[in-house]
Design an enzyme around this catalytic site. Structure first.
Site, mmCIF file in Angstrom:
data_model
loop_
_atom_site.group_PDB
_atom_site.id
_atom_site.type_symbol
_atom_site.label_atom_id
_atom_site.label_comp_id
_atom_site.label_asym_id
_atom_site.label_seq_id
_atom_site.Cartn_x
_atom_site.Cartn_y
_atom_site.Cartn_z
ATOM 1 N N LYS A 277 1.065 -1.516 -0.552
ATOM 2 C CA LYS A 277 -0.370 0.337 0.170
ATOM 3 C C LYS A 277 0.544 1.409 -0.228
ATOM 4 O O LYS A 277 0.954 1.865 -0.623
ATOM 5 C CB LYS A 277 -1.002 0.027 1.011
ATOM 6 N N GLN B 268 -4.793 -1.347 9.820
ATOM 7 C CA GLN B 268 -4.560 -2.985 8.614
ATOM 8 C C GLN B 268 -4.981 -3.978 9.532
ATOM 9 O O GLN B 268 -4.645 -4.249 11.047
ATOM 10 C CB GLN B 268 -3.236 -2.847 8.741
ATOM 11 N N ASP C 291 -11.556 2.530 3.167
ATOM 12 C CA ASP C 291 -11.631 1.441 3.046
ATOM 13 C C ASP C 291 -13.604 0.845 2.553
ATOM 14 O O ASP C 291 -13.424 -0.276 2.308
ATOM 15 C CB ASP C 291 -11.315 0.065 4.187
#
Ligand code: NAP
Length: 282
Positions: free
Chosen positions: A52, A96, A119
């Site tokens: 990422k 995460q 997200d």
């Protein structure tokens, strides 16, 4: 004759286009900032976070990485996420998952304002998607929509079948296809007559995490088959939920694993960070 939808190539094309847009935004308003929070030493999470951060570099987005020890307390991680929520230089926040055992992930994620929820996991963003309102869409299903769009695949009125009903893939996928006027059937482990339902699909999206589960007899001639799955086969080789070799002979379009949906997911994360930044200056 089937056509492969090349997610790797599409992702590269989208990242190049995004880089230009991010450059223009940066010149006008300052950098697009994405915060990435990693707690603990889970090796898979470390790889995801590294990828990422690399994608941020490729697209000109400023990554702000926060590495917390495995024994971080709930209060410490909440304090960090709350400060990121307030920080005007941060447009997107990504925590995460999974968090180390003992931490309450729901409470941590609950501190991310929905405008920074790149997200697309928050109840607000999922609710907005369900109501077909402006939102930030979960990256994997969003990437699938971009893949369908890239091939101008018609969705209106078509039978779409989604295998898997997770909050991060299956459900938002079904909502996106519904919003695009497809007639959607959402299947899961309790679905009866699954094979027959799949065999009626014009568009079949598999997201169940079962290696090579979808076989040729479950696929209609000329269907579009999208494989979200990421599994290991009996030889330890990466494979999808679709038995690619047999299914490709019936499909009009099919996505490979690897090189299909996977590369699109991180690209859509970058895209979401950019959308969040643009909305912050509206
Ligand atoms: P998940 O949370 O484990 O959900 C799996 C879903 O599949 C559940 O709804 C489950 O039904 C259903 N299911 C399981 N076995 C089934 C069967 N035999 N028949 C019908 N339905 C079945 O998984 P996920 O997070 O959505 O991920 C799904 C797959 O996509 C995994 O392989 C994952 O690695 C992959 N993935 C890939 C990406 C990417 O970027 N390419 C991103 C995310 C996920 P129940 O609800 O009834 O249990």
């Amino acid at each position: 004759m089937y056509k492969i939808i090349d997610g790797k190539a599409l992702a590269a094309k989208m990242r190049a286009a995004l880089k230009e847009e991010v450059q223009a935004f940066t010149a006008a308003h300052g950098e697009v900032g994405l915060a990435v929070v990693l707690a603990g030493n889970d090796p898979a999470s470390q790889v995801y976070v590294r990828n990422k951060i690399k994608a941020c570099g490729e697209t000109g987005i400023r990554s702000h990485a926060f590495y917390l020890p495995a024994d971080v307390t709930q209060a410490q991680i909440e304090e960090l996420v709350s400060s990121l929520a307030e920080n005007k230089d941060i447009h997107g926040i990504l925590v995460q998952l999974p968090l180390p055992a003992g931490l309450n992930a729901e409470r941590v994620l609950g501190l991310i304002p929905y405008e920074k929820d790149v997200d697309g996991f928050s109840a607000e963003n999922i609710g907005n998607l369900a109501m077909n309102r402006r939102t930030l869409v979960a990256c994997t299903p969003f990437g699938v929509m971009k893949m369908l769009e890239s091939e101008n695949i018609p969705l209106r009125g078509k039978n779409a079948v989604v295998l898997g009903r997770s909050n991060i893939v299956g459900k938002p996928m079904a909502m996106l296809l519904t919003n695009a006027d497809a007639t959607v059937t959402l299947c899961h482990s309790k679905t009866e007559n699954l094979r027959e339902i799949c065999a009626r699909a014009d568009i079949l999206v598999a997201a169940i995490g079962r290696a090579k589960f979808v076989t040729a007899d479950m696929v209609k001639e000329g269907a579009v088959v999208i494989d979200v799955g990421m599994n290991r086969d009996e030889n330890g080789k990466l494979c999808g939920d679709v038995d690619f070799e047999s299914v490709k002979e019936k499909a009009a379009y099919i996505t490979p694993v690897p090189g299909g949906v996977g590369p699109m997911t991180i690209t859509m994360l970058m895209h979401n960070a950019f959308i969040a930044a643009k909305r912050s200056v509206e």
